[in-house]
Design an enzyme around this catalytic site. Structure first.
Site, short mmCIF file in Angstrom:
data_model
loop_
_atom_site.label_atom_id
_atom_site.label_comp_id
_atom_site.label_asym_id
_atom_site.label_seq_id
_atom_site.Cartn_x
_atom_site.Cartn_y
_atom_site.Cartn_z
N CYS A 9 2.25 33.47 33.10
CA CYS A 9 1.05 33.49 32.25
C CYS A 9 1.36 33.21 30.79
CB CYS A 9 0.38 34.85 32.39
SG CYS A 9 -1.04 35.05 31.29
N CYS A 39 -5.28 30.71 31.01
CA CYS A 39 -5.55 31.57 29.87
C CYS A 39 -4.36 31.64 28.93
CB CYS A 39 -5.98 32.97 30.33
SG CYS A 39 -4.69 33.98 31.02
N CYS A 91 3.38 38.82 32.75
CA CYS A 91 3.51 38.16 34.06
C CYS A 91 4.24 36.83 33.85
CB CYS A 91 2.13 37.90 34.67
SG CYS A 91 1.19 39.43 34.88
N CYS A 98 -15.66 33.52 30.30
CA CYS A 98 -14.43 34.31 30.47
C CYS A 98 -14.02 34.83 29.10
CB CYS A 98 -13.36 33.40 31.07
SG CYS A 98 -11.75 34.17 31.18
N CYS A 122 -0.75 39.74 25.33
CA CYS A 122 -0.80 40.69 26.45
C CYS A 122 0.58 41.33 26.62
CB CYS A 122 -1.20 39.98 27.74
SG CYS A 122 -1.36 41.12 29.14
N1 SAH Z 1 -4.76 40.71 32.61
C1 SAH Z 1 -5.75 40.65 33.62
C2 SAH Z 1 -6.92 39.74 33.27
C3 SAH Z 1 -6.57 38.46 32.57
S1 SAH Z 1 -5.65 37.28 33.53
C4 SAH Z 1 -5.14 40.26 34.94
O1 SAH Z 1 -3.97 39.88 34.97
O2 SAH Z 1 -5.83 40.38 35.94
C5 SAH Z 1 -6.91 36.72 34.66
C6 SAH Z 1 -6.37 36.04 35.89
O3 SAH Z 1 -5.75 34.79 35.54
C7 SAH Z 1 -5.33 36.87 36.60
O4 SAH Z 1 -5.57 36.92 37.98
C8 SAH Z 1 -4.06 36.11 36.32
O5 SAH Z 1 -3.09 36.33 37.30
C9 SAH Z 1 -4.54 34.68 36.25
N2 SAH Z 1 -3.64 33.75 35.55
C10 SAH Z 1 -2.94 33.94 34.43
N3 SAH Z 1 -2.23 32.83 34.11
C11 SAH Z 1 -2.51 31.91 35.04
C12 SAH Z 1 -2.10 30.56 35.27
N4 SAH Z 1 -1.26 29.93 34.45
N5 SAH Z 1 -2.60 29.92 36.35
C13 SAH Z 1 -3.48 30.54 37.18
N6 SAH Z 1 -3.90 31.80 37.03
C14 SAH Z 1 -3.41 32.47 35.97
FE1 SF4 Z 2 -1.49 39.79 30.92
FE2 SF4 Z 2 -1.52 37.28 31.77
FE3 SF4 Z 2 -0.43 39.17 33.29
FE4 SF4 Z 2 -3.12 39.14 32.97
S1 SF4 Z 2 -1.85 37.56 33.97
S2 SF4 Z 2 -1.74 40.92 32.84
S3 SF4 Z 2 -3.23 38.36 30.84
S4 SF4 Z 2 0.33 38.51 31.26
#
Ligand code: SAH
Ligand code: SF4
Length: 346
Positions: free
Chosen positions: A117, A336, A114, A103, A110
């Site tokens: 995250c 992540c 979200c 990965c 970022c």
């Molecule tokens: N920014 C992109 C790719 C990186 S995040 C995106 O959001 O798709 C990759 C995946 O990890 C995404 O589906 C995101 O929602 C998920 N993710 C991020 N933080 C997380 C967490 N704490 N627990 C589970 N999934 C998580």
């Molecule tokens: Fe960014 Fe995390 Fe949202 Fe993916 S899940 S878009 S890495 S803030």
């Protein structure tokens, strides 16, 4: 100092020519770097020492080094990489039977923010260069035991890939290139939080990679709560994903990070079925990996297994293909962005 790994083939050819080298020697350098994973100039054995020294005077070979590595009980290894300017990003090696998935990250931090995250907590600091993205594969590959090779790549680390397409696309070319890392496009998946215009650009690029879309909810108001910067309606995101399927013939995966009481209610399942039914796709449910800082501040919770199973069952009754991601590397903060968060206090 720039790294040779950050140069395009044309830039590398120019750098070699400026130092008296021939085009075939530029190809040899690239070959050592990307195919053999050379980690120092001395590894470039058939490149004349004079040319090696001239390159080493102005360039590093690689742009990143492994600062720390954390191995979880299930074999998942999380690497924190130090970049030349002092920034740090993560990548994660995930062994699973015959498969080994890497990965990788695309940005430092970022901008999407979200609510669940860790990567988005400190905002974005900068984009990764194409070399910094592709190099994560070299660094990970170099750590594998001889009986293992990387079989899959997911662009699901820190950052929003669609907001750094200028660097992601050449990086993926490098990773896919049969003369480089040589990983098949079918084994590469890029995940986005949903940018329709950039998804169309990604669809226009060759070859055909897999696309995953982090949807989280089919209701616009709920989605905006979870992804506060998301400005595109769900309908447009799903349309862009469907166009991707139309152009590439690759089924899209929708990812739903499940948060108890937020987006795992029966009505949330009903809305997803309405939005996605009859589309060729798979829905991947990801029970939230708890992030302490977020848990404390925002009170989000990972749903218990019974709730996840009930949600999956409701989607299946609605005709959707559903997979549930079980937690990996849980004892080493698998979500992540967490390793960097801890190391920097960002
Ligand atoms: N920014 C992109 C790719 C990186 S995040 C995106 O959001 O798709 C990759 C995946 O990890 C995404 O589906 C995101 O929602 C998920 N993710 C991020 N933080 C997380 C967490 N704490 N627990 C589970 N999934 C998580
Ligand atoms: Fe960014 Fe995390 Fe949202 Fe993916 S899940 S878009 S890495 S803030």
């Amino acid at each position: 100092m720039r790294a040779l790994a950050e140069l395009s083939d044309a830039e590398l050819a120019a750098a070699v020519a400026e130092r008296g080298g021939q085009p075939f020697q530029a190809r040899q350098v690239a070959h050592w770097l990307w195919k053999h994973g050379a980690s120092g100039f001395d590894d470039l054995r058939n490149v004349p020492k004079r040319l090696r020294d001239a390159l080493a005077a102005d360039f590093a070979l690689r742009a990143a080094v492994v600062r720390t590595a954390e191995l979880a009980a299930d074999g998942t290894e999380k690497l924190l990489l130090a970049l030349a300017d002092g920034e740090a990003v993560e990548c994660v090696i995930i062994p699973d039977g015959e498969r080994t998935t890497l990965c990788v990250s695309t940005q430092v931090g970022c901008p999407v923010a979200c609510v669940f995250c860790a990567s988005g907590l400190g905002g974005v600091r900068r984009n990764l260069s194409a070399g910094e993205i592709a190099e994560q594969v070299l660094l990970a590959r170099g750590r594998l035991p001889t009986d293992r090779r990387l079989t899959n790549l997911v662009v699901m680390g820190m950052g929003e890939p669609m907001l750094n397409l200028d660097n992601l696309l050449p990086a993926l070319q490098r990773i896919h290139d049969p003369d480089g890392i040589a990983m098949g496009a079918r084994r590469i998946t890029v995940s986005t939080s949903g940018y329709p215009r950039q998804m169309a650009r990604f669809a226009a690029a060759d070859p055909s990679y897999n696309l995953a879309v982090s949807l989280h909810a089919a209701d616009d108001a709920l989605r905006r709560r979870l992804v506060p910067t998301a400005s595109h309606p769900v309908r447009e995101i799903v349309a862009a994903a469907h166009d991707y399927f139309g152009q590439k013939g690759r089924e899209v995966t929708y990812e739903i990070v499940l948060l108890e009481g937020e987006n795992d209610r029966p009505e949330d399942a009903t809305a997803l079925v309405a939005a996605l039914a009859r589309l060729p796709c798979t829905v991947n449910l990801i029970p939230w990996n708890e992030v302490d800082e977020i848990l404390a501040e925002r009170g989000l919770r990972r749903p218990v297994n019974a709730r996840v199973d009930a949600f999956a069952a409701a989607l299946r009754r609605g005709g959707l293909n559903v997979t549930v991601r079980r937690q990996r590397g849980a004892d080493r903060s698998a979500a992540c962005g967490q390793l960097r968060l801890r190391s920097s206090g960002a």
